[in-house]
Enzyme design. Structure first.
Site, PDB file in Angstrom:
ATOM      1  N   LYS A  20      43.173  43.331  48.723  1.00 40.77           N
ATOM      2  CA  LYS A  20      42.428  41.425  49.557  1.00 40.77           C
ATOM      3  C   LYS A  20      42.703  41.595  51.089  1.00 40.77           C
ATOM      4  O   LYS A  20      43.685  42.553  51.554  1.00 40.77           O
ATOM      5  CB  LYS A  20      43.752  40.636  49.410  1.00 40.77           C
ATOM      6  CG  LYS A  20      43.235  39.797  48.532  1.00 40.77           C
ATOM      7  CD  LYS A  20      44.727  38.569  48.457  1.00 40.77           C
ATOM      8  CE  LYS A  20      44.772  37.512  47.071  1.00 40.77           C
ATOM      9  NZ  LYS A  20      43.067  37.641  47.372  1.00 40.77           N
TER      10      LYS A  20
ATOM     11  N   ARG B 227      42.999  34.941  35.686  1.00 42.31           N
ATOM     12  CA  ARG B 227      42.702  34.326  34.641  1.00 42.31           C
ATOM     13  C   ARG B 227      42.895  35.511  33.259  1.00 42.31           C
ATOM     14  O   ARG B 227      43.399  35.252  32.130  1.00 42.31           O
ATOM     15  CB  ARG B 227      40.911  34.675  34.343  1.00 42.31           C
ATOM     16  CG  ARG B 227      40.309  35.584  35.011  1.00 42.31           C
ATOM     17  CD  ARG B 227      39.063  35.730  35.633  1.00 42.31           C
ATOM     18  NE  ARG B 227      38.852  35.315  36.966  1.00 42.31           N
ATOM     19  CZ  ARG B 227      37.974  34.856  37.690  1.00 42.31           C
ATOM     20  NH1 ARG B 227      37.096  34.524  36.931  1.00 42.31           N
ATOM     21  NH2 ARG B 227      38.224  34.153  39.032  1.00 42.31           N
TER      22      ARG B 227
HETATM   23  N1  BES Z   1      45.338  33.933  43.725  1.00 38.72           N
HETATM   24  C1  BES Z   1      43.306  34.273  43.909  1.00 38.72           C
HETATM   25  C2  BES Z   1      43.315  32.947  44.001  1.00 38.72           C
HETATM   26  C3  BES Z   1      44.152  31.962  45.197  1.00 38.72           C
HETATM   27  C4  BES Z   1      43.545  32.407  46.878  1.00 38.72           C
HETATM   28  C5  BES Z   1      45.289  31.124  45.260  1.00 38.72           C
HETATM   29  C6  BES Z   1      43.595  31.601  47.621  1.00 38.72           C
HETATM   30  C7  BES Z   1      45.753  30.525  46.757  1.00 38.72           C
HETATM   31  C8  BES Z   1      44.786  30.923  47.651  1.00 38.72           C
HETATM   32  C9  BES Z   1      43.043  34.750  42.667  1.00 38.72           C
HETATM   33  O1  BES Z   1      44.309  35.826  42.078  1.00 38.72           O
HETATM   34  C10 BES Z   1      42.167  35.757  43.179  1.00 38.72           C
HETATM   35  O2  BES Z   1      42.421  36.261  43.533  1.00 38.72           O
HETATM   36  N2  BES Z   1      40.972  34.990  43.098  1.00 38.72           N
HETATM   37  C11 BES Z   1      39.685  35.860  44.170  1.00 38.72           C
HETATM   38  C12 BES Z   1      38.524  35.918  42.711  1.00 38.72           C
HETATM   39  C13 BES Z   1      37.390  36.527  42.341  1.00 38.72           C
HETATM   40  C14 BES Z   1      37.287  37.794  42.646  1.00 38.72           C
HETATM   41  C15 BES Z   1      36.633  35.925  41.453  1.00 38.72           C
HETATM   42  C16 BES Z   1      39.474  34.269  44.290  1.00 38.72           C
HETATM   43  O3  BES Z   1      38.891  33.193  44.522  1.00 38.72           O
HETATM   44  O4  BES Z   1      38.745  34.998  45.649  1.00 38.72           O
HETATM   45 ZN    ZN Z   2      43.985  38.141  43.231  1.00 34.60          ZN
END
Ligand code: BES
Ligand code: ZN
Ligand code: ZN
Length: 480
Positions: free
Chosen positions: A257, A331
């Site tokens: 991230k 997921r």
């Molecule tokens: N844990 C995150 C989602 C999230 C983001 C929760 C901000 C709370 C606050 C999840 O695992 C994630 O990183 N999702 C990605 C998916 C993408 C790579 C398709 C996202 O939402 O950016």
């Molecule tokens: Zn994630």
């Protein structure tokens, strides 16, 4: 850790009291003189001031005027918020024990006020040297109609929300997957629910390829925890299964991230915490509903062994997934739990997950994004619980066309889709693993707050716990 709420039947001298009223005429004799009553009447009518403080030197009196609001849900929420605000005033006045004095038959109002006050007194201070601020630790309720059963339920619920918040607020330096499992085990013992945790070997034997793949970058093994509440005579023949995303820290994995977006990712187990805490509350309250919670847990990290984009993994049901982004990990672990849920022949499965930034961007901290398959009626019921608890739900579509974006050239499905409609694509991914009525709740918005929001506090909010409890309580038939 949180204030206890206790019903009382007489008011001792010199008590700190919050009177809850709609009209100064209802205030009991002997507490206020006529000038004070006129003063309150005037200001409440004219400038709409709804909270009054009277310093009696050795104790405090407060008066809260319930506002006029035709929407019962909004009204209840505004009373919770007033409860929280009065708690902050009590702290300023160094009051730790307070009586809520119901001057009418204001049961709903009294309970909502107590709820907001109690939940607003939560702070996560485990890692601070010492606590300096005042806290309200005893809430006494003086009310004609409010019964002990309702107060008992409220105490259980507050305890469950507080436990959920603390699990979320604990950093990953303490809360690894095995520690999360141990905490749920403790909660199971405390409420006589059955908890079982699968270790890595068992998870391997169950071929939970999603959970194992996400865990590959970690030095700490994954866990899969189940908590079951099976009352003697449940109203449901088939269980309701709750599934929670338990990513104890989400770095994104190899798709690390960027920038600041990692800083709150200890909250990525909020779904699992809400599931554990909801079943805990249901069991403590001994609701006659058979419920099972499933909580797959791991951290998601880069590392020499970590899963990388392009890898193809095999899930528990034999289907293959092409991983194109290791940050779409929730997921993967949920899919394993959803497949596992099928063995219970559930009447309904609800999953809770901080699944997508897309859900957060769409509705912010105010809403839970929901999708359903074969559970239209159940989602309507859940939506009304959402209004009741003000953990409001927004339904998103889950149209067939959204599956297009998940087609993989090499595997049965890939784990990311196009840039748009990310929350729906994630839901669509999960849907391919279910064969029962199902509701998906993306709680990425409301689960964690960087800035305090009234009684929801700062940090983990416990989103989902009050919602699910209300839903199950209504299934139980009558208010318990
Ligand atoms: N844990 C995150 C989602 C999230 C983001 C929760 C901000 C709370 C606050 C999840 O695992 C994630 O990183 N999702 C990605 C998916 C993408 C790579 C398709 C996202 O939402 O950016
Ligand atoms: Zn994630
Ligand atoms: Zn995540």
């Amino acid at each position: 850790m949180h204030p206890d709420i206790v019903k009382i039947s007489r008011i001792p001298q010199k008590s700190n009291i919050v009177f809850i009223t709609r009209n100064p005429v209802k205030l009991p004799k002997g507490f206020f003189n006529s000038a004070e009553l006129t003063y309150m009447s005037t200001l409440n009518k004219g400038s709409k001031q709804d909270f009054f403080t009277f310093n009696r030197l050795d104790h405090w009196l407060f008066v809260y005027f319930i506002k006029e609001e035709p929407d019962q849900y909004k009204l209840k929420e505004s009373i919770r918020k007033s409860g929280e605000k009065s708690g902050l005033l009590l702290n300023e006045s160094k009051v730790s024990k307070v009586i809520i004095y119901d001057t009418g038959d204001y049961t709903m109002e009294t309970l909502a006020f107590a709820e907001g006050l109690a939940l607003g007194q939560y702070w996560f201070l485990k890692y601070k040297k010492k606590e300096e601020n005042n806290r309200v630790n005893e809430i006494l309720v003086f009310s004609g109609k409010t019964g002990n059963p309702e107060i008992r339920i409220l105490n259980i619920l507050i305890d469950a929300v507080v436990r959920c918040r603390t699990l979320i607020n604990e950093p990953n330096s303490f809360l690894t997957a095995p520690v999360f499992a141990r905490e749920i085990e403790k909660m199971g013992i405390a409420c006589s629910a059955t908890v079982e945790t699968f270790n890595k070997r068992k998870i391997e034997s169950l071929k939970m390829g999603g959970l194992l793949a996400v865990n590959k970058g970690s030095k700490i093994p994954p866990t899969f925890t189940t908590i079951e509440w099976k009352p003697a005579q449940p109203v449901n023949k088939k269980p309701i299964v709750l599934v929670g995303k338990g990513v104890v820290f989400d770095s994104g994995g190899m798709n690390l991230k960027p920038g600041d977006s990692m800083s709150t990712m200890k909250d990525d187990m909020s779904g699992a915490a809400a599931v554990g805490a909801a079943v805990y509350a249901i069991a403590c309250a001994k609701l006659p509903v058979h419920v099972i919670g499933l909580m797959p847990a791991t951290d998601n990290r880069p590392g020499p062994e970590a899963v990388v984009p392009g890898d193809i993994i095999k899930m528990q049901n034999g289907s293959t997934v092409e991983i194109l982004n290791t940050d779409a990990e929730g997921r993967l672990i949920l899919a394993d739990a959803l497949i596992y849920a099928s063995r219970y022949d559930p009447m309904l499965v609800i999953d809770l997950a901080t699944l997508t930034g897309s859900a957060l961007r769409a509705v912010g901290k105010y809403g839970i994004v929901a999708m359903q398959s074969n559970a239209e009626k159940e989602l309507e019921e859940l939506k009304s619980s959402g209004l009741e608890t003000y953990e409001r739900i927004v339904e998103f579509p889950i149209w067939d066309e959204y599956a297009e974006g998940l087609k993989s050239d090499l595997a049965d499905i890939k784990n990311i889709g196009p840039a748009e409609a990310g929350a729906i694509t994630a839901g669509k991914f999960l849907e391919t693993f279910i064969d029962y009525p199902w509701i998906h709740l993306d709680i990425a918005g409301p689960a964690f707050l960087e800035k305090r929001d009234s009684y929801r506090g700062q940090g983990g909010t416990g989103a989902g716990v009050r919602l699910i409890f209300d839903f199950i309580r209504k299934k139980a038939g009558k208010p318990q």
